[in-house]
Motif scaffolding. Structure first.
Motif, PDB file in Angstrom:
ATOM      1  N   PHE A  38       0.807  -1.057  -0.125  1.00  0.00           N
ATOM      2  CA  PHE A  38      -0.398   0.151   0.208  1.00  0.00           C
ATOM      3  C   PHE A  38       1.313   1.229  -0.010  1.00  0.00           C
ATOM      4  N   ASP A  39       0.433   1.829  -0.980  1.00  0.00           N
ATOM      5  CA  ASP A  39       1.378   3.281  -1.069  1.00  0.00           C
ATOM      6  C   ASP A  39       0.592   4.835  -1.316  1.00  0.00           C
ATOM      7  N   GLN A  40       0.915   5.453  -0.665  1.00  0.00           N
ATOM      8  CA  GLN A  40      -0.074   6.721   0.184  1.00  0.00           C
ATOM      9  C   GLN A  40      -1.369   6.427  -0.507  1.00  0.00           C
ATOM     10  N   CYS A  41      -1.260   5.671   0.470  1.00  0.00           N
ATOM     11  CA  CYS A  41      -3.137   5.148   0.959  1.00  0.00           C
ATOM     12  C   CYS A  41      -3.718   5.675   1.943  1.00  0.00           C
ATOM     13  N   HIS A  42      -4.836   5.639   2.002  1.00  0.00           N
ATOM     14  CA  HIS A  42      -5.710   6.715   3.489  1.00  0.00           C
ATOM     15  C   HIS A  42      -6.689   5.793   3.929  1.00  0.00           C
ATOM     16  N   PHE A  43      -6.553   5.432   4.517  1.00  0.00           N
ATOM     17  CA  PHE A  43      -8.016   4.603   5.494  1.00  0.00           C
ATOM     18  C   PHE A  43      -8.312   5.334   6.959  1.00  0.00           C
ATOM     19  N   GLU A  44      -9.383   5.588   6.800  1.00  0.00           N
ATOM     20  CA  GLU A  44     -10.630   6.448   7.059  1.00  0.00           C
ATOM     21  C   GLU A  44     -11.910   5.281   8.356  1.00  0.00           C
ATOM     22  N   GLU A  45     -11.720   5.820   9.242  1.00  0.00           N
ATOM     23  CA  GLU A  45     -12.680   4.931   9.899  1.00  0.00           C
ATOM     24  C   GLU A  45     -13.035   3.510   9.442  1.00  0.00           C
ATOM     25  N   LEU A  54       1.360 -11.245   6.071  1.00  0.00           N
ATOM     26  CA  LEU A  54       2.409 -11.703   6.433  1.00  0.00           C
ATOM     27  C   LEU A  54       2.978 -10.698   4.876  1.00  0.00           C
ATOM     28  N   HIS A  55       4.494  -9.935   5.193  1.00  0.00           N
ATOM     29  CA  HIS A  55       5.331  -9.037   4.124  1.00  0.00           C
ATOM     30  C   HIS A  55       4.178  -7.655   3.778  1.00  0.00           C
ATOM     31  N   ALA A  56       2.925  -7.483   3.859  1.00  0.00           N
ATOM     32  CA  ALA A  56       2.085  -6.485   3.532  1.00  0.00           C
ATOM     33  C   ALA A  56       3.072  -5.176   3.824  1.00  0.00           C
ATOM     34  N   SER A  57       2.672  -4.129   2.855  1.00  0.00           N
ATOM     35  CA  SER A  57       3.840  -2.630   3.773  1.00  0.00           C
ATOM     36  C   SER A  57       2.851  -1.825   3.265  1.00  0.00           C
ATOM     37  N   PHE A  58       3.257  -0.787   4.484  1.00  0.00           N
ATOM     38  CA  PHE A  58       2.308  -0.079   4.452  1.00  0.00           C
ATOM     39  C   PHE A  58       3.441   1.650   4.204  1.00  0.00           C
ATOM     40  N   GLN A  59       3.733   2.259   3.266  1.00  0.00           N
ATOM     41  CA  GLN A  59       4.787   3.221   2.635  1.00  0.00           C
ATOM     42  C   GLN A  59       3.861   4.752   2.520  1.00  0.00           C
ATOM     43  N   MET A  80       9.452  -0.847   4.647  1.00  0.00           N
ATOM     44  CA  MET A  80       8.297  -0.315   4.472  1.00  0.00           C
ATOM     45  C   MET A  80       7.304  -0.398   5.224  1.00  0.00           C
ATOM     46  N   LEU A  81       7.888  -0.217   6.124  1.00  0.00           N
ATOM     47  CA  LEU A  81       7.024   1.050   6.923  1.00  0.00           C
ATOM     48  C   LEU A  81       7.533   2.135   7.485  1.00  0.00           C
ATOM     49  N   SER A  82       5.922   3.020   7.024  1.00  0.00           N
ATOM     50  CA  SER A  82       6.298   4.408   6.990  1.00  0.00           C
ATOM     51  C   SER A  82       4.382   4.828   7.119  1.00  0.00           C
ATOM     52  N   PHE A  83       3.794   5.047   8.346  1.00  0.00           N
ATOM     53  CA  PHE A  83       2.241   5.578   8.624  1.00  0.00           C
ATOM     54  C   PHE A  83       1.996   6.516   9.487  1.00  0.00           C
ATOM     55  N   THR A  84       0.491   7.259   9.445  1.00  0.00           N
ATOM     56  CA  THR A  84       0.130   7.469  10.334  1.00  0.00           C
ATOM     57  C   THR A  84      -0.882   7.219  11.125  1.00  0.00           C
ATOM     58  N   LEU A  85      -0.820   6.657  12.250  1.00  0.00           N
ATOM     59  CA  LEU A  85      -2.465   6.928  12.958  1.00  0.00           C
ATOM     60  C   LEU A  85      -2.415   7.819  13.880  1.00  0.00           C
ATOM     61  N   ASP A  86      -4.259   8.444  13.252  1.00  0.00           N
ATOM     62  CA  ASP A  86      -4.766   9.311  14.198  1.00  0.00           C
ATOM     63  C   ASP A  86      -6.030   9.124  14.126  1.00  0.00           C
ATOM     64  N   SER A 101      10.518   4.075  12.864  1.00  0.00           N
ATOM     65  CA  SER A 101      11.185   5.441  12.989  1.00  0.00           C
ATOM     66  C   SER A 101      10.664   6.579  12.099  1.00  0.00           C
ATOM     67  N   ALA A 102       9.939   5.907  11.584  1.00  0.00           N
ATOM     68  CA  ALA A 102       9.235   7.096  10.127  1.00  0.00           C
ATOM     69  C   ALA A 102       7.408   6.369  10.250  1.00  0.00           C
ATOM     70  N   CYS A 103       7.526   6.563  11.511  1.00  0.00           N
ATOM     71  CA  CYS A 103       5.316   5.984  12.421  1.00  0.00           C
ATOM     72  C   CYS A 103       5.184   7.773  12.962  1.00  0.00           C
TER      73      CYS A 103
END
Length: 182
Positions: A38-45, A54-59, A80-86, A101-103
């Protein structure tokens, strides 16, 4: 592309690369996300329950008001972990040994989550509930923890060099030292 009010189960077949997708009020119940990037995806609610990733990535992904209780983040591709959780509920999650460190975590309920041996250097954990979290050998160098509640950790067991805390968080650090604030 936007996906709204959809239920993704184990039967759903994913393309290996998801770019700039938006997921609103979607349910990922027992979804098979193995090796999906998943690259530059947005998940809301969205709700993630018993997800196989397994081996999925969120960039460069964002999660807002999502329910992610009990998930094992150690199964993700750590490079490949770079995410923001709000404002997410991420209770009893396993982040042990993860590269975070990139989260960033803002306003999340992280109760009971395991951050043992995780790299949280320069990570933001602001306005989070950190009750019952495990921090053994965690790298919190230059982490921003201000505004988070219920931080209790043994400073001898985690690297806090340069971490930013508020004065009201000190009792949670002194708890293990036997020092009492009067």
């Amino acid at each position: 592309m936007e996906h709204t009010d959809q239920h993704f189960t184990a039967q759903h077949r994913w393309e290996p690369f998801q770019d700039e997708q938006v997921f609103v009020r979607c349910h990922f119940e027992e979804a098979d996300l193995r090796e999906v990037q998943f690259d530059q995806c947005h998940f809301e609610e969205c709700s993630f329950v018993k997800v196989r990733w397994l081996h999925a990535s969120f960039q460069d992904c964002t999660f807002q008001n999502c329910h992610m209780q009990g998930l094992d983040f150690t199964l993700l591709k750590s490079l490949m972990l770079s995410f923001t959780l709000d404002d997410c509920t991420v209770r009893y999650a396993n982040f042990a040994g993860s590269q975070l460190s990139a989260c960033a975590f803002h306003g999340c309920d992280l109760t009971g989550s395991d951050f043992s041996q995780a790299n949280l250097s320069k990570t933001t954990l602001s306005q989070c509930n950190l009750a019952e979290c495990l921090w053994e050998e965690a790298n919190l160098k230059n982490a921003y923890l201000a505004g988070s509640q219920n931080l209790v950790l043994n400073p001898a067991m985690a690297d806090l060099q340069g971490a930013q805390l508020e004065l009201n968080q000190l009792p949670g650090l002194l708890n293990y030292t036997g020092i009492k604030i009067v």
